[in-house]
Design a protein around this motif. Structure first.
Motif, PDB file in Angstrom:
ATOM      1  N   LYS A 280      -2.000  -8.009  -1.014  1.00 29.98           N
ATOM      2  CA  LYS A 280      -3.002  -8.623  -0.133  1.00 29.98           C
ATOM      3  C   LYS A 280      -2.706  -8.328   1.340  1.00 29.98           C
ATOM      4  N   TRP A 281      -3.787  -8.137   2.098  1.00 29.02           N
ATOM      5  CA  TRP A 281      -3.679  -8.054   3.544  1.00 29.02           C
ATOM      6  C   TRP A 281      -4.707  -9.012   4.154  1.00 29.02           C
ATOM      7  N   GLY A 282      -4.429  -9.485   5.347  1.00 30.14           N
ATOM      8  CA  GLY A 282      -5.338 -10.398   6.021  1.00 30.14           C
ATOM      9  C   GLY A 282      -4.957 -10.536   7.484  1.00 30.14           C
TER      10      GLY A 282
ATOM     11  N   TYR B  81     -10.006  -9.967   5.343  1.00 29.95           N
ATOM     12  CA  TYR B  81      -8.941  -9.904   4.354  1.00 29.95           C
ATOM     13  C   TYR B  81      -9.373  -8.971   3.228  1.00 29.95           C
ATOM     14  N   GLY B  82      -8.382  -8.579   2.408  1.00 27.39           N
ATOM     15  CA  GLY B  82      -8.673  -7.672   1.294  1.00 27.39           C
ATOM     16  C   GLY B  82      -7.401  -7.381   0.510  1.00 27.39           C
ATOM     17  N   ILE B  83      -7.437  -6.333  -0.308  1.00 27.05           N
ATOM     18  CA  ILE B  83      -6.296  -5.953  -1.134  1.00 27.05           C
ATOM     19  C   ILE B  83      -6.066  -4.443  -1.021  1.00 27.05           C
ATOM     20  N   TYR B  84      -4.865  -4.010  -1.424  1.00 29.40           N
ATOM     21  CA  TYR B  84      -4.555  -2.579  -1.446  1.00 29.40           C
ATOM     22  C   TYR B  84      -3.529  -2.325  -2.556  1.00 29.40           C
ATOM     23  N   SER B  85      -3.384  -1.065  -2.942  1.00 24.44           N
ATOM     24  CA  SER B  85      -2.429  -0.656  -3.966  1.00 24.44           C
ATOM     25  C   SER B  85      -1.685   0.580  -3.469  1.00 24.44           C
ATOM     26  N   TYR B  86      -0.422   0.710  -3.916  1.00 26.77           N
ATOM     27  CA  TYR B  86       0.367   1.876  -3.516  1.00 26.77           C
ATOM     28  C   TYR B  86       1.438   2.136  -4.568  1.00 26.77           C
ATOM     29  N   ARG B  87       2.096   3.273  -4.462  1.00 25.62           N
ATOM     30  CA  ARG B  87       3.187   3.623  -5.374  1.00 25.62           C
ATOM     31  C   ARG B  87       4.195   4.497  -4.624  1.00 25.62           C
ATOM     32  N   VAL B  88       5.369   4.620  -5.218  1.00 25.61           N
ATOM     33  CA  VAL B  88       6.399   5.496  -4.644  1.00 25.61           C
ATOM     34  C   VAL B  88       6.090   6.926  -5.070  1.00 25.61           C
ATOM     35  N   ALA B  89       5.728   7.763  -4.125  1.00 16.60           N
ATOM     36  CA  ALA B  89       5.372   9.151  -4.429  1.00 16.60           C
ATOM     37  C   ALA B  89       6.556  10.096  -4.231  1.00 16.60           C
ATOM     38  N   GLU B  90       7.432   9.789  -3.272  1.00 13.52           N
ATOM     39  CA  GLU B  90       8.593  10.626  -2.993  1.00 13.52           C
ATOM     40  C   GLU B  90       9.835   9.741  -3.048  1.00 13.52           C
ATOM     41  N   PRO B  91      10.448   9.628  -4.234  1.00 15.43           N
ATOM     42  CA  PRO B  91      11.587   8.714  -4.405  1.00 15.43           C
ATOM     43  C   PRO B  91      12.748   8.991  -3.460  1.00 15.43           C
ATOM     44  N   THR B  92      13.058  10.250  -3.219  1.00 12.67           N
ATOM     45  CA  THR B  92      14.203  10.568  -2.354  1.00 12.67           C
ATOM     46  C   THR B  92      13.944  10.117  -0.915  1.00 12.67           C
ATOM     47  N   VAL B  93      12.696  10.290  -0.436  1.00 15.05           N
ATOM     48  CA  VAL B  93      12.355   9.835   0.912  1.00 15.05           C
ATOM     49  C   VAL B  93      12.445   8.305   0.983  1.00 15.05           C
ATOM     50  N   PHE B  94      11.961   7.638  -0.063  1.00 12.81           N
ATOM     51  CA  PHE B  94      12.006   6.178  -0.105  1.00 12.81           C
ATOM     52  C   PHE B  94      13.444   5.668  -0.045  1.00 12.81           C
ATOM     53  N   LEU B  95      14.352   6.303  -0.825  1.00 10.44           N
ATOM     54  CA  LEU B  95      15.752   5.880  -0.812  1.00 10.44           C
ATOM     55  C   LEU B  95      16.393   6.089   0.555  1.00 10.44           C
ATOM     56  N   LYS B  96      16.066   7.189   1.197  1.00  7.03           N
ATOM     57  CA  LYS B  96      16.662   7.485   2.500  1.00  7.03           C
ATOM     58  C   LYS B  96      16.143   6.548   3.587  1.00  7.03           C
ATOM     59  N   GLU B  97      14.822   6.280   3.583  1.00  8.71           N
ATOM     60  CA  GLU B  97      14.199   5.557   4.687  1.00  8.71           C
ATOM     61  C   GLU B  97      14.299   4.043   4.556  1.00  8.71           C
ATOM     62  N   LEU B  98      14.249   3.515   3.318  1.00  9.36           N
ATOM     63  CA  LEU B  98      14.131   2.068   3.164  1.00  9.36           C
ATOM     64  C   LEU B  98      15.219   1.416   2.325  1.00  9.36           C
TER      65      LEU B  98
ATOM     66  N   GLU C 277       6.595  -5.897   2.200  1.00  6.77           N
ATOM     67  CA  GLU C 277       5.235  -6.427   2.260  1.00  6.77           C
ATOM     68  C   GLU C 277       4.739  -6.627   3.693  1.00  6.77           C
ATOM     69  N   GLU C 278       5.515  -7.320   4.547  1.00  2.67           N
ATOM     70  CA  GLU C 278       5.076  -7.609   5.913  1.00  2.67           C
ATOM     71  C   GLU C 278       4.882  -6.335   6.724  1.00  2.67           C
ATOM     72  N   GLN C 279       5.779  -5.372   6.538  1.00  2.00           N
ATOM     73  CA  GLN C 279       5.666  -4.106   7.271  1.00  2.00           C
ATOM     74  C   GLN C 279       4.372  -3.384   6.916  1.00  2.00           C
ATOM     75  N   LEU C 280       4.047  -3.325   5.634  1.00  2.39           N
ATOM     76  CA  LEU C 280       2.829  -2.634   5.215  1.00  2.39           C
ATOM     77  C   LEU C 280       1.584  -3.359   5.703  1.00  2.39           C
TER      78      LEU C 280
ATOM     79  N   SER D 109      -5.326   2.791  -3.094  1.00  2.00           N
ATOM     80  CA  SER D 109      -6.621   2.135  -2.884  1.00  2.00           C
ATOM     81  C   SER D 109      -6.494   1.117  -1.768  1.00  2.00           C
ATOM     82  N   LEU D 110      -7.611   0.844  -1.112  1.00  2.00           N
ATOM     83  CA  LEU D 110      -7.690  -0.187  -0.078  1.00  2.00           C
ATOM     84  C   LEU D 110      -9.110  -0.734  -0.087  1.00  2.00           C
ATOM     85  N   TYR D 111      -9.232  -2.051  -0.149  1.00  2.00           N
ATOM     86  CA  TYR D 111     -10.546  -2.683  -0.222  1.00  2.00           C
ATOM     87  C   TYR D 111     -10.673  -3.772   0.837  1.00  2.00           C
ATOM     88  N   ILE D 112     -11.826  -3.811   1.486  1.00  2.00           N
ATOM     89  CA  ILE D 112     -12.179  -4.896   2.405  1.00  2.00           C
ATOM     90  C   ILE D 112     -13.017  -5.891   1.614  1.00  2.00           C
TER      91      ILE D 112
END
Length: 380
Positions: A107-109, A129-146, A159-162, A212-215
């Motif tokens: 959820k975003w708002g 307000y609305g909703i969105y969906s996401y996934r990990v597309a580049e696991p190595t980048v995710f491990l390095k950055e977050l 969640e808050e950052q996104l 996906s992202l929905y308003i």
């Protein structure tokens, strides 16, 4: 426990992760103080990726399937550890399972209103307000950055950052679109698609892909909605001339119901009734005629507050007793309600009405509504 049992517990032969929490993004397989047996079985399920890390450095990545761990399918780890060909001894390495499925219904708002300029209402505050969906597309980048070196990582950690990233992008998108506030509802799909495309590079920097992202809703401030309600009411009424005639008919009806005393009241009622009939006939005629001739207001009567005699509504003094038709009013010194000039207490708040205040310091008399003494400046 014997020596054989000790070594058996130290060697890991099966490596797998069964996801029990739908929000877990990364899981570190517990290999602390243990060694992975060469030839061990690694099971990676669909929507998972297994990554081997050697002393903080990313090594081999394994996709879905069942893998036997040998030097042949671990080329990076083999090179990092400088293994000889045919190495069969147990080894130490960290294993991370990354969840690559979609994380839906996020959820975003707007925590604070979005300021934007509307061509019709000017500067307005917009909430949404609305909703969105996401996934990990580049696991190595995710491990390095977050991820870092945590034991596990779930959606609540990011969640808050996104949310802030999405709100920043959508705020910019709404302002650039220059769509009138009244037309936003018909552009939800287009704005949602544009918002998703705008977010892609921002999500990619963390190894994510926004799917996906929905308003769901964009709402205007309460005061603007009230203005819209009034405008809608006027649109429903249609012809302004008929609306004005309707208002006049309502006023005449109220005058006809006036319970004035004696023949004067009866005459006023009859006059109002006649005027009402004329106005209604003109209002509902196919081609109402307009005229610039001023219409004389209906004659009404009011009762004297002292002797109850009937008098003309515009009379300032009673024709029978000669007293003033209206008692002079003054504001209450506390709540500012209109009360009789000679009243000692307020009928609204009950405050005693004093005519003057005496300064406790110098003894100077001041007006009842004074807050400071006129001589010494002391607070009253």
């Amino acid at each position: 426990m014997g020596l054989f049992g000790f070594f058996k517990n130290q060697f890991i032969e099966v490596i797998e992760w069964t996801d029990s929490d739908t929000n877990t993004m990364v899981y570190r397989f517990p290999v602390h103080n243990n060694e992975i047996k060469m030839g061990a079985e690694l099971t990676v399920r669909e929507s998972q990726v297994a990554i081997f890390v050697n002393e903080g450095e990313l090594a081999d990545v394994f996709g879905p399937g069942r893998h036997q761990l040998y030097t042949q399918n671990m080329p990076i780890l083999t090179k990092l550890k400088s293994w000889k060909h045919g190495f069969n001894s147990p080894f130490k390495a960290e294993v991370y399972f990354v969840n690559t499925k979609q994380f839906i219904n996020q959820k975003w708002g707007t925590s604070n209103p979005i300021m934007m300029r509307d061509p019709e209402f000017g500067a307005i505050r917009l909430r949404g307000y609305g909703i969105y969906s996401y996934r990990v597309a580049e696991p190595t980048v995710f491990l390095k950055e977050l991820f870092g070196t945590n034991a596990s990582y779930d959606t609540s950690n990011i969640e808050e950052q996104l949310k802030k990233m999405i709100l920043s992008g959508l705020t910019d998108l709404f302002a650039e679109s220059k769509i009138a506030a009244l037309d936003l509802a018909m552009h939800y799909d287009e704005l949602s698609d544009q918002g998703k495309e705008k977010m892609k590079p921002r999500f990619k920097a963390f190894g994510f892909d926004i799917t996906s992202l929905y308003i769901e809703n964009l709402s205007l401030p309460e005061e603007v909605e009230k203005v819209l309600d009034k405008k809608t009411s006027m649109g429903v009424l249609g012809d302004m001339q008929q609306y004005q005639q309707y208002q006049a008919a309502e006023a005449l009806r109220d005058a006809a119901r006036n319970e004035g005393g004696g023949l004067a009241g009866a005459g006023a009622g009859l006059g109002a009734g006649a005027a009402l009939g004329g106005v209604m006939a003109n209002a509902f005629s196919p081609n109402p005629q307009t005229t610039n001739t001023p219409v004389a207001p209906p004659t009404t009567s009011v009762q004297c507050p002292h002797c109850q005699a009937a008098n003309n509504a515009s009379a300032k003094f009673c024709s029978d007793c000669g007293k003033a038709m209206q008692t002079p009013k003054v504001p209450c010194i506390s709540c500012q309600a209109a009360i009789d000039a000679d009243a000692k207490f307020c009928g609204e708040c009950g405050t005693q009405q004093v005519t003057e205040k005496t300064c406790a310091k110098c003894g100077k008399k001041n007006t009842a509504n004074a807050k400071f003494c006129g001589d010494c400046g002391e607070s009253l």
